[in-house]
Design a protein around this motif. Structure first.
Motif, PDB file in Angstrom:
ATOM      1  N   VAL A  29       0.836  -1.198   0.000  1.00  0.00           N
ATOM      2  CA  VAL A  29       0.000   0.000   0.000  1.00  0.00           C
ATOM      3  C   VAL A  29       0.874   1.252   0.000  1.00  0.00           C
ATOM      4  O   VAL A  29       0.603   2.229  -0.713  1.00  0.00           O
ATOM      5  CB  VAL A  29      -0.963  -0.001   1.204  1.00  0.00           C
ATOM      6  CG1 VAL A  29      -1.704   1.299   1.300  1.00  0.00           C
ATOM      7  CG2 VAL A  29      -1.934  -1.136   1.078  1.00  0.00           C
ATOM      8  N   HIS A  30       1.973   1.208   0.760  1.00  0.00           N
ATOM      9  CA  HIS A  30       2.911   2.331   0.723  1.00  0.00           C
ATOM     10  C   HIS A  30       3.473   2.509  -0.670  1.00  0.00           C
ATOM     11  O   HIS A  30       3.654   3.640  -1.136  1.00  0.00           O
ATOM     12  CB  HIS A  30       4.047   2.102   1.722  1.00  0.00           C
ATOM     13  CG  HIS A  30       3.614   2.217   3.140  1.00  0.00           C
ATOM     14  ND1 HIS A  30       4.428   1.959   4.199  1.00  0.00           N
ATOM     15  CD2 HIS A  30       2.414   2.554   3.672  1.00  0.00           C
ATOM     16  CE1 HIS A  30       3.769   2.127   5.332  1.00  0.00           C
ATOM     17  NE2 HIS A  30       2.538   2.481   5.031  1.00  0.00           N
ATOM     18  N   LEU A  33       1.049   4.392  -2.689  1.00  0.00           N
ATOM     19  CA  LEU A  33       1.000   5.801  -2.281  1.00  0.00           C
ATOM     20  C   LEU A  33       2.207   6.559  -2.829  1.00  0.00           C
ATOM     21  O   LEU A  33       2.084   7.700  -3.288  1.00  0.00           O
ATOM     22  CB  LEU A  33       0.930   5.919  -0.756  1.00  0.00           C
ATOM     23  CG  LEU A  33      -0.384   5.436  -0.144  1.00  0.00           C
ATOM     24  CD1 LEU A  33      -0.316   5.488   1.361  1.00  0.00           C
ATOM     25  CD2 LEU A  33      -1.544   6.294  -0.624  1.00  0.00           C
ATOM     26  N   ILE A  36       1.658   7.336  -6.423  1.00  0.00           N
ATOM     27  CA  ILE A  36       0.802   8.506  -6.590  1.00  0.00           C
ATOM     28  C   ILE A  36       1.625   9.782  -6.426  1.00  0.00           C
ATOM     29  O   ILE A  36       1.497  10.726  -7.209  1.00  0.00           O
ATOM     30  CB  ILE A  36      -0.353   8.457  -5.566  1.00  0.00           C
ATOM     31  CG1 ILE A  36      -1.288   7.295  -5.890  1.00  0.00           C
ATOM     32  CG2 ILE A  36      -1.113   9.757  -5.548  1.00  0.00           C
ATOM     33  CD1 ILE A  36      -2.118   6.866  -4.740  1.00  0.00           C
ATOM     34  N   MET A  56      -2.776  18.258 -16.096  1.00  0.00           N
ATOM     35  CA  MET A  56      -4.060  18.037 -15.455  1.00  0.00           C
ATOM     36  C   MET A  56      -4.642  16.678 -15.836  1.00  0.00           C
ATOM     37  O   MET A  56      -5.227  15.983 -15.014  1.00  0.00           O
ATOM     38  CB  MET A  56      -5.046  19.141 -15.830  1.00  0.00           C
ATOM     39  CG  MET A  56      -4.672  20.484 -15.270  1.00  0.00           C
ATOM     40  SD  MET A  56      -4.486  20.408 -13.499  1.00  0.00           S
ATOM     41  CE  MET A  56      -3.137  21.495 -13.241  1.00  0.00           C
ATOM     42  N   VAL A  59      -3.086  14.021 -13.782  1.00  0.00           N
ATOM     43  CA  VAL A  59      -3.647  13.929 -12.430  1.00  0.00           C
ATOM     44  C   VAL A  59      -5.040  13.295 -12.476  1.00  0.00           C
ATOM     45  O   VAL A  59      -5.341  12.386 -11.699  1.00  0.00           O
ATOM     46  CB  VAL A  59      -3.704  15.320 -11.768  1.00  0.00           C
ATOM     47  CG1 VAL A  59      -4.408  15.221 -10.428  1.00  0.00           C
ATOM     48  CG2 VAL A  59      -2.320  15.870 -11.567  1.00  0.00           C
ATOM     49  N   VAL A  60      -5.887  13.752 -13.404  1.00  0.00           N
ATOM     50  CA  VAL A  60      -7.269  13.265 -13.440  1.00  0.00           C
ATOM     51  C   VAL A  60      -7.301  11.774 -13.753  1.00  0.00           C
ATOM     52  O   VAL A  60      -7.957  10.994 -13.062  1.00  0.00           O
ATOM     53  CB  VAL A  60      -8.099  14.051 -14.485  1.00  0.00           C
ATOM     54  CG1 VAL A  60      -9.437  13.372 -14.690  1.00  0.00           C
ATOM     55  CG2 VAL A  60      -8.297  15.465 -14.038  1.00  0.00           C
ATOM     56  N   TYR A  62      -4.566   9.318 -14.182  1.00  0.00           N
ATOM     57  CA  TYR A  62      -3.731   8.353 -13.463  1.00  0.00           C
ATOM     58  C   TYR A  62      -3.943   8.419 -11.968  1.00  0.00           C
ATOM     59  O   TYR A  62      -4.112   7.396 -11.313  1.00  0.00           O
ATOM     60  CB  TYR A  62      -2.261   8.555 -13.826  1.00  0.00           C
ATOM     61  CG  TYR A  62      -1.965   7.949 -15.156  1.00  0.00           C
ATOM     62  CD1 TYR A  62      -1.700   6.594 -15.244  1.00  0.00           C
ATOM     63  CD2 TYR A  62      -2.015   8.698 -16.312  1.00  0.00           C
ATOM     64  CE1 TYR A  62      -1.485   6.011 -16.462  1.00  0.00           C
ATOM     65  CE2 TYR A  62      -1.798   8.124 -17.532  1.00  0.00           C
ATOM     66  CZ  TYR A  62      -1.529   6.771 -17.607  1.00  0.00           C
ATOM     67  OH  TYR A  62      -1.330   6.202 -18.805  1.00  0.00           O
ATOM     68  N   VAL A  63      -3.913   9.636 -11.405  1.00  0.00           N
ATOM     69  CA  VAL A  63      -4.040   9.723  -9.950  1.00  0.00           C
ATOM     70  C   VAL A  63      -5.498   9.575  -9.530  1.00  0.00           C
ATOM     71  O   VAL A  63      -5.814   8.860  -8.590  1.00  0.00           O
ATOM     72  CB  VAL A  63      -3.465  11.068  -9.456  1.00  0.00           C
ATOM     73  CG1 VAL A  63      -3.488  11.104  -7.953  1.00  0.00           C
ATOM     74  CG2 VAL A  63      -2.061  11.259  -9.961  1.00  0.00           C
ATOM     75  N   GLY A  64      -6.394  10.242 -10.263  1.00  0.00           N
ATOM     76  CA  GLY A  64      -7.784  10.277  -9.831  1.00  0.00           C
ATOM     77  C   GLY A  64      -8.544   8.993 -10.103  1.00  0.00           C
ATOM     78  O   GLY A  64      -9.508   8.694  -9.420  1.00  0.00           O
ATOM     79  N   ALA A  67      -4.988   5.041 -10.208  1.00  0.00           N
ATOM     80  CA  ALA A  67      -4.313   4.724  -8.948  1.00  0.00           C
ATOM     81  C   ALA A  67      -5.311   4.415  -7.840  1.00  0.00           C
ATOM     82  O   ALA A  67      -5.002   3.645  -6.933  1.00  0.00           O
ATOM     83  CB  ALA A  67      -3.394   5.864  -8.544  1.00  0.00           C
ATOM     84  N   VAL A  68      -6.527   5.014  -7.930  1.00  0.00           N
ATOM     85  CA  VAL A  68      -7.550   4.689  -6.926  1.00  0.00           C
ATOM     86  C   VAL A  68      -7.897   3.211  -7.017  1.00  0.00           C
ATOM     87  O   VAL A  68      -7.968   2.505  -6.002  1.00  0.00           O
ATOM     88  CB  VAL A  68      -8.819   5.551  -7.130  1.00  0.00           C
ATOM     89  CG1 VAL A  68      -9.917   5.084  -6.209  1.00  0.00           C
ATOM     90  CG2 VAL A  68      -8.520   6.995  -6.873  1.00  0.00           C
ATOM     91  N   LEU A  71      -5.045   1.106  -5.680  1.00  0.00           N
ATOM     92  CA  LEU A  71      -5.031   1.129  -4.221  1.00  0.00           C
ATOM     93  C   LEU A  71      -6.139   0.239  -3.681  1.00  0.00           C
ATOM     94  O   LEU A  71      -5.945  -0.524  -2.737  1.00  0.00           O
ATOM     95  CB  LEU A  71      -5.232   2.574  -3.766  1.00  0.00           C
ATOM     96  CG  LEU A  71      -4.842   2.938  -2.349  1.00  0.00           C
ATOM     97  CD1 LEU A  71      -3.382   2.625  -2.140  1.00  0.00           C
ATOM     98  CD2 LEU A  71      -5.081   4.397  -2.099  1.00  0.00           C
ATOM     99  N   PHE A  72      -7.288   0.336  -4.331  1.00  0.00           N
ATOM    100  CA  PHE A  72      -8.462  -0.456  -3.994  1.00  0.00           C
ATOM    101  C   PHE A  72      -8.097  -1.942  -3.990  1.00  0.00           C
ATOM    102  O   PHE A  72      -8.329  -2.661  -3.027  1.00  0.00           O
ATOM    103  CB  PHE A  72      -9.502  -0.172  -5.080  1.00  0.00           C
ATOM    104  CG  PHE A  72     -10.912  -0.475  -4.705  1.00  0.00           C
ATOM    105  CD1 PHE A  72     -11.719   0.505  -4.172  1.00  0.00           C
ATOM    106  CD2 PHE A  72     -11.440  -1.725  -4.929  1.00  0.00           C
ATOM    107  CE1 PHE A  72     -13.011   0.237  -3.852  1.00  0.00           C
ATOM    108  CE2 PHE A  72     -12.736  -2.001  -4.602  1.00  0.00           C
ATOM    109  CZ  PHE A  72     -13.535  -1.014  -4.060  1.00  0.00           C
TER     110      PHE A  72
END
Lengths: 203, 340
Positions: A29-30, A33, A36, A56, A59-60, A62-64, A67-68, A71-72
């Protein structure tokens, strides 16, 4: 100019360090993170380059979103940390080989003289940068020069989506489903049945 | 000589930027306190109670008393939690809910960063908001917060899709991603009127994105205790609380900018256009926030499968259809803005 280089070094240093932490962190999990953090710093570098739209989008998308889900999945899996480390030495030579090949290829690209602005312009139609904002610029290039490639990549994504749905869709037997519209049209007459019950007899 | 150039190059612009940031953030944080008070008072009126009425005149200082109480309590970190991530989560929530204010135009030229991709920035920041919740749920190492975090992850990702399509519909009518230009494009008519269905979809998705009732499944107190912040106390709880309400105000200002003409008066006639733009902006934000509270006071909570059905099977096709319809309409009637 000082400020520009200071920001550049901060962003790139954090990006590289967090990328290192992605592969060396003990807890998965780290790792995600740190991944991200590395994405966010890469988008900071895009902003410094003047490519604010790409920053932007990074971010929208890959990160938004990506990566969610990463992480899930990592959070949900019951990962045995000791087992994860077992194959490290076994895979080390192969991984090192891949890394070396990548570095050599990048080196060839940078060292040969063909990697200069003029030679690239032969293949890439480049509109006047600095005059139009880059959102418009990407639109112009993507939807005129690369229209067919854009459509094909869309089709590939569609095929991948259908493929993953057919892989996961299975008949689970009795699944209770609700029919929302029929529920919305329920009224007292349908839901309740009135019966006259005679005393002492029951229904 | 050298000292002077430093003063001109870094210190003066730097201090101006810091002053601007403070000038935006202090009112936001104070308005969070009054929003909490307003919410309790409005809910009390809906439920025929009196609400907070002891601290200060009409209980107006209640939120400050609450904040003081929470901050003086002990900050408990669970023994089995992942401590760094546990403490990082509320900070991330708070920072992200304040970061979006950098691009919000309060009035003509009243904006800290007037960037070309303002709406993309807002969308990016609001889509990052889920991390605070996921990290909190995972790091607490406890069942209820984890369930809350999983619910919120799926919920926020689902509703972002329809928010994205709604934003695209508005952008088609504007022809720019700059927030100031989006507001200026509404000088003739607010987008809430021609794009009314999208306005409704956006408002409902904003409720889901900020985890407000009727979509507050991540902190569903009747099944999950307090959801993702069950294990939080004292200052870290305050940060979550502040972050949640600040992002509520941010989402309502986003609604105002996209659909209700930002700082523009409803009609461009004398007594209305004499009022400064920032006052119109604040009045509209207060209206949307009232809607948020009104919805909380009137609707029961959705079941999780109903929530997912609404997001994927109704809002997604509807907003996609409206993107196509709007684009077709603009092309047919030759109304495409800044065509090349």
């Amino acid at each position: 100019m000082y400020l520009y280089s200071i920001t550049f070094y901060i962003f790139s240093l954090v990006a590289v360090l967090s990328a290192l932490m992605v592969i060396s962190a003990r807890n998965p999990v780290h790792s995600v993170l740190f991944l991200i953090l590395s994405f966010v710093n890469a988008s900071g570098l895009f902003v410094l380059l003047g490519a604010e739209f790409l920053a932007m989008i990074l971010v929208v998308v890959y990160v938004g979103a990506v990566a969610v889900l990463f992480l899930f999945v990592v959070m949900m899996l019951d990962i045995n940390f000791v087992k994860l480390r077992e194959g490290f030495l076994q895979y080390l030579p192969f991984g090192a080989l891949l890394g070396i090949v990548l570095i050599i290829e990048l080196g060839i690209l940078f060292l040969t003289k063909s990697f200069s602005k003029n030679s690239l312009n032969k293949f890439v139609s480049s509109p006047q940068i600095n005059e139009i904002e880059n959102t418009k610029l990407i639109g112009q290039v993507l939807y005129t020069d690369y229209f067919y490639l854009f459509q094909i990549s869309g089709l590939i994504l569609l095929v991948a989506m259908i493929g993953s749905i057919t892989l996961t869709l299975r008949d689970r037997g009795q699944v209770k489903r609700q029919n929302i519209s029929s529920q919305n049209y329920i009224d007292a007459n349908k839901a309740i049945e009135k019966k006259k019950v005679k005393l002492g007899e029951g229904i | 000589m050298n000292n002077f150039s430093y003063l001109n190059d870094f210190i003066i612009p730097g201090s101006i930027i810091i002053a601007q940031i403070l000038a935006v953030l202090m009112p936001v944080l104070i308005s969070v306190a009054f929003l909490v008070y307003a919410e309790r008072k409005v809910l009390a009126l809906i439920q025929l109670r009196r609400g907070p009425n002891v601290v200060g005149p009409f209980g107006i200082l209640q939120s400050f008393a609450d904040a003081l109480k929470l901050l003086t309590k002990e900050n408990i970190v669970p023994a089995n939690s992942n401590k760094i991530v546990f403490l990082l989560a509320p900070i991330i929530t708070m920072v992200l809910s304040l970061a979006g204010w950098a691009v919000i135009p309060f009035a003509p030229n009243w904006v800290i960063a007037d960037i070309n991709v303002g709406i993309m920035y807002l969308f990016a920041v609001s889509s990052l908001g889920v991390y605070g919740i996921i990290m909190a749920g995972w790091a607490s190492n406890s069942q209820y917060p984890f369930l809350g975090a999983l619910r919120s992850a799926a919920q926020m990702v689902s509703y972002e899709v329809s928010i994205g399509f709604v934003i695209i519909t508005v952008l088609l009518c504007v022809g720019s991603l700059n927030l100031t230009k989006i507001v200026e494009a509404q000088a003739t008519v607010w987008f809430a009127i021609p794009l009314l269905p999208m306005f409704v979809v956006f408002f409902i998705s904003a409720l889901a994105e900020t985890n407000r009732l009727p979509f507050d499944l991540p902190e569903d107190e009747s099944t999950l205790v307090a959801g993702f912040f069950t294990e939080y106390s004292s200052a870290s709880f305050v940060l979550f609380f502040l972050g949640e309400y600040a992002s509520m105000i941010l989402m309502s200002s986003m609604t105002v900018i996209l659909f209700m003409g930002g700082w523009l008066p409803p009609f461009d006639i004398y007594p209305l256009n004499a009022i400064p733009g920032v006052i119109w902006f604040v009045i509209k934000i207060i209206f949307i926030l009232f809607l948020f509270i009104w919805v909380r006071g009137t609707f029961p909570r959705y079941r999780y499968d109903q929530l997912m059905r609404l997001g994927w099977k109704i809002f997604l096709p509807l907003s996609l259809l409206w993107v196509v319809l709007t684009a077709g309409f603009l092309i047919v009637f030759d109304m495409v803005p800044n065509s090349l």
